[in-house]
Motif scaffolding. Sequence first.
Motif, PDB file in Angstrom:
ATOM      1  N   LEU A 238      -3.080   6.725 -10.658  1.00  0.00           N
ATOM      2  CA  LEU A 238      -4.228   7.409 -10.057  1.00  0.00           C
ATOM      3  C   LEU A 238      -5.119   6.485  -9.232  1.00  0.00           C
ATOM      4  O   LEU A 238      -5.561   6.871  -8.144  1.00  0.00           O
ATOM      5  CB  LEU A 238      -5.045   8.109 -11.141  1.00  0.00           C
ATOM      6  N   ASP A 239      -5.381   5.275  -9.702  1.00  0.00           N
ATOM      7  CA  ASP A 239      -6.232   4.362  -8.936  1.00  0.00           C
ATOM      8  C   ASP A 239      -5.612   4.031  -7.579  1.00  0.00           C
ATOM      9  O   ASP A 239      -6.291   4.072  -6.554  1.00  0.00           O
ATOM     10  CB  ASP A 239      -6.485   3.074  -9.719  1.00  0.00           C
ATOM     11  N   ALA A 240      -4.316   3.733  -7.554  1.00  0.00           N
ATOM     12  CA  ALA A 240      -3.645   3.421  -6.287  1.00  0.00           C
ATOM     13  C   ALA A 240      -3.632   4.645  -5.369  1.00  0.00           C
ATOM     14  O   ALA A 240      -3.824   4.518  -4.149  1.00  0.00           O
ATOM     15  CB  ALA A 240      -2.221   2.929  -6.536  1.00  0.00           C
ATOM     16  N   TRP A 241      -3.424   5.831  -5.943  1.00  0.00           N
ATOM     17  CA  TRP A 241      -3.413   7.062  -5.150  1.00  0.00           C
ATOM     18  C   TRP A 241      -4.783   7.315  -4.536  1.00  0.00           C
ATOM     19  O   TRP A 241      -4.896   7.608  -3.351  1.00  0.00           O
ATOM     20  CB  TRP A 241      -2.971   8.252  -6.008  1.00  0.00           C
ATOM     21  N   ARG A 242      -5.825   7.199  -5.338  1.00  0.00           N
ATOM     22  CA  ARG A 242      -7.186   7.460  -4.835  1.00  0.00           C
ATOM     23  C   ARG A 242      -7.594   6.423  -3.792  1.00  0.00           C
ATOM     24  O   ARG A 242      -8.268   6.750  -2.809  1.00  0.00           O
ATOM     25  CB  ARG A 242      -8.190   7.492  -5.991  1.00  0.00           C
ATOM     26  N   ASP A 243      -7.211   5.166  -4.002  1.00  0.00           N
ATOM     27  CA  ASP A 243      -7.503   4.144  -2.991  1.00  0.00           C
ATOM     28  C   ASP A 243      -6.807   4.482  -1.672  1.00  0.00           C
ATOM     29  O   ASP A 243      -7.388   4.353  -0.592  1.00  0.00           O
ATOM     30  CB  ASP A 243      -7.047   2.759  -3.466  1.00  0.00           C
ATOM     31  N   TYR A 244      -5.548   4.919  -1.769  1.00  0.00           N
ATOM     32  CA  TYR A 244      -4.779   5.301  -0.573  1.00  0.00           C
ATOM     33  C   TYR A 244      -5.425   6.486   0.134  1.00  0.00           C
ATOM     34  O   TYR A 244      -5.633   6.445   1.352  1.00  0.00           O
ATOM     35  CB  TYR A 244      -3.342   5.630  -0.968  1.00  0.00           C
ATOM     36  N   THR A 245      -5.746   7.545  -0.619  1.00  0.00           N
ATOM     37  CA  THR A 245      -6.302   8.740   0.028  1.00  0.00           C
ATOM     38  C   THR A 245      -7.685   8.464   0.611  1.00  0.00           C
ATOM     39  O   THR A 245      -8.023   8.988   1.670  1.00  0.00           O
ATOM     40  CB  THR A 245      -6.366   9.935  -0.945  1.00  0.00           C
TER      41      THR A 245
ATOM     42  N   ARG B  34      -6.084  -1.812   8.747  1.00  0.00           N
ATOM     43  CA  ARG B  34      -5.617  -2.899   7.872  1.00  0.00           C
ATOM     44  C   ARG B  34      -5.820  -2.506   6.411  1.00  0.00           C
ATOM     45  O   ARG B  34      -4.936  -2.713   5.577  1.00  0.00           O
ATOM     46  CB  ARG B  34      -6.371  -4.196   8.212  1.00  0.00           C
ATOM     47  N   ILE B  35      -6.969  -1.934   6.089  1.00  0.00           N
ATOM     48  CA  ILE B  35      -7.238  -1.485   4.719  1.00  0.00           C
ATOM     49  C   ILE B  35      -6.218  -0.425   4.316  1.00  0.00           C
ATOM     50  O   ILE B  35      -5.666  -0.465   3.211  1.00  0.00           O
ATOM     51  CB  ILE B  35      -8.682  -0.962   4.595  1.00  0.00           C
ATOM     52  N   LEU B  36      -5.948   0.519   5.216  1.00  0.00           N
ATOM     53  CA  LEU B  36      -4.976   1.573   4.924  1.00  0.00           C
ATOM     54  C   LEU B  36      -3.594   0.979   4.664  1.00  0.00           C
ATOM     55  O   LEU B  36      -2.914   1.373   3.709  1.00  0.00           O
ATOM     56  CB  LEU B  36      -4.926   2.601   6.057  1.00  0.00           C
ATOM     57  N   LYS B  37      -3.171   0.034   5.485  1.00  0.00           N
ATOM     58  CA  LYS B  37      -1.855  -0.589   5.287  1.00  0.00           C
ATOM     59  C   LYS B  37      -1.781  -1.284   3.925  1.00  0.00           C
ATOM     60  O   LYS B  37      -0.758  -1.190   3.242  1.00  0.00           O
ATOM     61  CB  LYS B  37      -1.569  -1.606   6.400  1.00  0.00           C
ATOM     62  N   ASP B  38      -2.858  -1.950   3.525  1.00  0.00           N
ATOM     63  CA  ASP B  38      -2.874  -2.604   2.214  1.00  0.00           C
ATOM     64  C   ASP B  38      -2.773  -1.587   1.082  1.00  0.00           C
ATOM     65  O   ASP B  38      -2.055  -1.797   0.100  1.00  0.00           O
ATOM     66  CB  ASP B  38      -4.149  -3.438   2.049  1.00  0.00           C
ATOM     67  N   LYS B  39      -3.465  -0.462   1.224  1.00  0.00           N
ATOM     68  CA  LYS B  39      -3.434   0.580   0.189  1.00  0.00           C
ATOM     69  C   LYS B  39      -2.076   1.274   0.142  1.00  0.00           C
ATOM     70  O   LYS B  39      -1.606   1.675  -0.924  1.00  0.00           O
ATOM     71  CB  LYS B  39      -4.549   1.610   0.400  1.00  0.00           C
ATOM     72  N   VAL B  40      -1.418   1.415   1.294  1.00  0.00           N
ATOM     73  CA  VAL B  40      -0.064   1.987   1.338  1.00  0.00           C
ATOM     74  C   VAL B  40       0.901   1.087   0.570  1.00  0.00           C
ATOM     75  O   VAL B  40       1.715   1.565  -0.228  1.00  0.00           O
ATOM     76  CB  VAL B  40       0.405   2.184   2.796  1.00  0.00           C
ATOM     77  N   THR B  41       0.798  -0.213   0.794  1.00  0.00           N
ATOM     78  CA  THR B  41       1.662  -1.161   0.088  1.00  0.00           C
ATOM     79  C   THR B  41       1.442  -1.079  -1.420  1.00  0.00           C
ATOM     80  O   THR B  41       2.398  -1.048  -2.196  1.00  0.00           O
ATOM     81  CB  THR B  41       1.398  -2.595   0.587  1.00  0.00           C
ATOM     82  N   ALA B  42       0.174  -1.018  -1.829  1.00  0.00           N
ATOM     83  CA  ALA B  42      -0.135  -0.921  -3.258  1.00  0.00           C
ATOM     84  C   ALA B  42       0.411   0.383  -3.844  1.00  0.00           C
ATOM     85  O   ALA B  42       0.936   0.392  -4.965  1.00  0.00           O
ATOM     86  CB  ALA B  42      -1.644  -1.013  -3.473  1.00  0.00           C
ATOM     87  N   LEU B  43       0.304   1.473  -3.096  1.00  0.00           N
ATOM     88  CA  LEU B  43       0.808   2.761  -3.580  1.00  0.00           C
ATOM     89  C   LEU B  43       2.330   2.732  -3.692  1.00  0.00           C
ATOM     90  O   LEU B  43       2.886   3.217  -4.687  1.00  0.00           O
ATOM     91  CB  LEU B  43       0.362   3.896  -2.661  1.00  0.00           C
ATOM     92  N   ARG B  44       2.999   2.169  -2.707  1.00  0.00           N
ATOM     93  CA  ARG B  44       4.471   2.074  -2.761  1.00  0.00           C
ATOM     94  C   ARG B  44       4.932   1.305  -4.005  1.00  0.00           C
ATOM     95  O   ARG B  44       5.987   1.595  -4.548  1.00  0.00           O
ATOM     96  CB  ARG B  44       5.013   1.389  -1.514  1.00  0.00           C
ATOM     97  N   ASN B  45       4.140   0.335  -4.424  1.00  0.00           N
ATOM     98  CA  ASN B  45       4.504  -0.482  -5.580  1.00  0.00           C
ATOM     99  C   ASN B  45       4.390   0.271  -6.901  1.00  0.00           C
ATOM    100  O   ASN B  45       5.000  -0.154  -7.883  1.00  0.00           O
ATOM    101  CB  ASN B  45       3.651  -1.749  -5.632  1.00  0.00           C
ATOM    102  N   VAL B  46       3.622   1.369  -6.948  1.00  0.00           N
ATOM    103  CA  VAL B  46       3.445   2.081  -8.217  1.00  0.00           C
ATOM    104  C   VAL B  46       4.185   3.421  -8.257  1.00  0.00           C
ATOM    105  O   VAL B  46       4.339   3.989  -9.341  1.00  0.00           O
ATOM    106  CB  VAL B  46       1.956   2.300  -8.570  1.00  0.00           C
TER     107      VAL B  46
END
Length: 146
Positions: A48-55, A110-122
């Motif tokens: 959920l944290d990674a998803w919310r950061d991404y959205t 750049r922030i979005l790309k970082d959050k996408v990477t984090a989401l892909r990892n979970v």
Amino acid sequence: MVAFDKELPGPPPPPGGPDGFHRPDPALELAGKLSAVETLIGIRSAQLDAWRDYTSALTDFLAFPKHQPPGPPAADAAKPANAENGAGKPQGLFGEEAADRALDRAAKARILKDKVTALRNVLAPDQLAKLEDAERSLVPGPRPFH
């Protein structure tokens, strides 16, 4: 036959804007779709944290800027030359404000790309596949049939 007096109110104004057309809030529409996608792909509590950061990063990146007419700001909207933060600061040159907006958008990207990477990892592979499929519904406008 009933006639309306000038003192009596007339029919209510049409819903929506002054021209009668309802303009939905694009940010609210996107948030609703992302909420549905969250359920569709089965986001778990640990994700959920990674998803919310991404959205959050996605909605911030895609936020529609408020319309500003081209040219210098209106005289009443302009800050005085001796404003607290702008004292002694020269006025911006042509294109400088547009460049500042582009740099702001690049930072959000750049922030979005970082959050996408984090989401892909979970996300699990099946969740990623569902997300990639569901993302097509997030893009406005007509879509080809598949």
